[in-house]
Motif scaffolding. Sequence first.
Motif, PDB file in Angstrom:
ATOM      1  N   THR A  22      34.041  32.887  12.382  1.00  0.00           N
ATOM      2  CA  THR A  22      34.838  33.990  12.935  1.00  0.00           C
ATOM      3  C   THR A  22      33.929  35.079  13.509  1.00  0.00           C
ATOM      4  O   THR A  22      34.360  36.218  13.648  1.00  0.00           O
ATOM      5  CB  THR A  22      35.760  34.592  11.864  1.00  0.00           C
ATOM      6  OG1 THR A  22      34.966  35.031  10.763  1.00  0.00           O
ATOM      7  CG2 THR A  22      36.786  33.584  11.386  1.00  0.00           C
ATOM      8  N   THR A  23      32.696  34.721  13.842  1.00  0.00           N
ATOM      9  CA  THR A  23      31.754  35.692  14.380  1.00  0.00           C
ATOM     10  C   THR A  23      31.456  35.379  15.852  1.00  0.00           C
ATOM     11  O   THR A  23      31.803  34.313  16.352  1.00  0.00           O
ATOM     12  CB  THR A  23      30.438  35.679  13.589  1.00  0.00           C
ATOM     13  OG1 THR A  23      29.845  34.386  13.716  1.00  0.00           O
ATOM     14  CG2 THR A  23      30.670  35.985  12.124  1.00  0.00           C
ATOM     15  N   GLY A  24      30.786  36.303  16.522  1.00  0.00           N
ATOM     16  CA  GLY A  24      30.398  36.084  17.912  1.00  0.00           C
ATOM     17  C   GLY A  24      31.624  35.870  18.799  1.00  0.00           C
ATOM     18  O   GLY A  24      32.647  36.523  18.642  1.00  0.00           O
ATOM     19  N   LEU A  25      31.516  34.931  19.724  1.00  0.00           N
ATOM     20  CA  LEU A  25      32.644  34.654  20.611  1.00  0.00           C
ATOM     21  C   LEU A  25      33.835  34.049  19.869  1.00  0.00           C
ATOM     22  O   LEU A  25      34.965  34.123  20.357  1.00  0.00           O
ATOM     23  CB  LEU A  25      32.214  33.745  21.755  1.00  0.00           C
ATOM     24  CG  LEU A  25      31.377  34.419  22.837  1.00  0.00           C
ATOM     25  CD1 LEU A  25      30.920  33.421  23.885  1.00  0.00           C
ATOM     26  CD2 LEU A  25      32.146  35.543  23.500  1.00  0.00           C
ATOM     27  N   TYR A  26      33.589  33.481  18.700  1.00  0.00           N
ATOM     28  CA  TYR A  26      34.708  32.945  17.900  1.00  0.00           C
ATOM     29  C   TYR A  26      35.598  34.070  17.377  1.00  0.00           C
ATOM     30  O   TYR A  26      36.724  33.821  16.976  1.00  0.00           O
ATOM     31  CB  TYR A  26      34.190  32.115  16.724  1.00  0.00           C
ATOM     32  CG  TYR A  26      33.744  30.735  17.126  1.00  0.00           C
ATOM     33  CD1 TYR A  26      34.661  29.704  17.260  1.00  0.00           C
ATOM     34  CD2 TYR A  26      32.405  30.464  17.367  1.00  0.00           C
ATOM     35  CE1 TYR A  26      34.252  28.434  17.630  1.00  0.00           C
ATOM     36  CE2 TYR A  26      31.986  29.192  17.738  1.00  0.00           C
ATOM     37  CZ  TYR A  26      32.918  28.179  17.866  1.00  0.00           C
ATOM     38  OH  TYR A  26      32.521  26.929  18.236  1.00  0.00           O
ATOM     39  N   SER A  27      35.115  35.303  17.378  1.00  0.00           N
ATOM     40  CA  SER A  27      35.958  36.424  16.964  1.00  0.00           C
ATOM     41  C   SER A  27      36.866  36.880  18.101  1.00  0.00           C
ATOM     42  O   SER A  27      37.817  37.623  17.883  1.00  0.00           O
ATOM     43  CB  SER A  27      35.101  37.597  16.484  1.00  0.00           C
ATOM     44  OG  SER A  27      34.361  38.151  17.554  1.00  0.00           O
ATOM     45  N   VAL A  28      36.583  36.430  19.313  1.00  0.00           N
ATOM     46  CA  VAL A  28      37.375  36.801  20.484  1.00  0.00           C
ATOM     47  C   VAL A  28      38.303  35.660  20.900  1.00  0.00           C
ATOM     48  O   VAL A  28      39.467  35.874  21.217  1.00  0.00           O
ATOM     49  CB  VAL A  28      36.441  37.167  21.662  1.00  0.00           C
ATOM     50  CG1 VAL A  28      37.236  37.526  22.899  1.00  0.00           C
ATOM     51  CG2 VAL A  28      35.504  38.285  21.270  1.00  0.00           C
ATOM     52  N   VAL A  29      37.773  34.438  20.912  1.00  0.00           N
ATOM     53  CA  VAL A  29      38.502  33.239  21.341  1.00  0.00           C
ATOM     54  C   VAL A  29      38.324  32.182  20.258  1.00  0.00           C
ATOM     55  O   VAL A  29      37.215  31.990  19.760  1.00  0.00           O
ATOM     56  CB  VAL A  29      37.936  32.716  22.681  1.00  0.00           C
ATOM     57  CG1 VAL A  29      38.644  31.461  23.128  1.00  0.00           C
ATOM     58  CG2 VAL A  29      38.005  33.774  23.748  1.00  0.00           C
ATOM     59  N   ARG A  30      39.376  31.497  19.898  1.00  0.00           N
ATOM     60  CA  ARG A  30      39.297  30.515  18.816  1.00  0.00           C
ATOM     61  C   ARG A  30      38.416  29.321  19.165  1.00  0.00           C
ATOM     62  O   ARG A  30      37.780  28.730  18.297  1.00  0.00           O
ATOM     63  CB  ARG A  30      40.721  30.042  18.458  1.00  0.00           C
ATOM     64  CG  ARG A  30      40.797  29.096  17.309  1.00  0.00           C
ATOM     65  CD  ARG A  30      40.302  29.718  16.006  1.00  0.00           C
ATOM     66  NE  ARG A  30      39.253  28.865  15.465  1.00  0.00           N
ATOM     67  CZ  ARG A  30      38.125  29.270  14.915  1.00  0.00           C
ATOM     68  NH1 ARG A  30      37.856  30.533  14.805  1.00  0.00           N
ATOM     69  NH2 ARG A  30      37.244  28.425  14.464  1.00  0.00           N
ATOM     70  N   ASN A  31      38.365  28.939  20.429  1.00  0.00           N
ATOM     71  CA  ASN A  31      37.581  27.777  20.841  1.00  0.00           C
ATOM     72  C   ASN A  31      36.712  28.107  22.061  1.00  0.00           C
ATOM     73  O   ASN A  31      36.964  27.609  23.162  1.00  0.00           O
ATOM     74  CB  ASN A  31      38.523  26.610  21.169  1.00  0.00           C
ATOM     75  CG  ASN A  31      39.293  26.157  19.959  1.00  0.00           C
ATOM     76  OD1 ASN A  31      38.746  25.497  19.088  1.00  0.00           O
ATOM     77  ND2 ASN A  31      40.563  26.537  19.883  1.00  0.00           N
ATOM     78  N   PRO A  32      35.681  28.918  21.884  1.00  0.00           N
ATOM     79  CA  PRO A  32      34.885  29.333  23.049  1.00  0.00           C
ATOM     80  C   PRO A  32      34.113  28.192  23.711  1.00  0.00           C
ATOM     81  O   PRO A  32      33.884  28.236  24.923  1.00  0.00           O
ATOM     82  CB  PRO A  32      33.944  30.393  22.486  1.00  0.00           C
ATOM     83  CG  PRO A  32      33.873  30.115  21.032  1.00  0.00           C
ATOM     84  CD  PRO A  32      35.207  29.539  20.656  1.00  0.00           C
TER      85      PRO A  32
END
Length: 143
Positions: free
Chosen positions: A92-102
């Motif tokens: 749930t960090t980095g781009l995973y905190s913005v988009v579920r499947n970056p």
Amino acid sequence: MLLKERFARHGAFLFRWRSFLPLVLLAPALIALPQSGYLEAWLGEAAEDSWSVFSAFVAFLGLGIRVATVGFVPAGTSGRNTKTQRAEALNTTGLYSVVRNPLYLGNMITLLGFVLAVKVWWLALIVVPIVLLYYERIIYAEE
């Protein structure tokens, strides 16, 4: 069979073979290639050059999303696996905190850049929905 079970079964199959199944998209791309010269004939060389730069920008944007995602992923949250899920924890960090499947978003944007580079409108209308359904099933199986 329930729809959710069918989605999960299809998603597991697509997840297992996700490295090879996109090769199916080569057939429509090869059919579209002979038509790629129409943009230059219609709007001129400058428009075609601008479109090529725009397509490359889109493709590199997708690649940048993938690089940023992989560059900041914590240990134990993902892996290069094809048979089963191996993540020990949910990222749930980095781009995973913005988009579920970056990573899938990056793949989709990169593929869109390549499809746009062919300069055939119907190729995008075929490829984009197919890839969205493809990733939808894989995401469903991963969840």
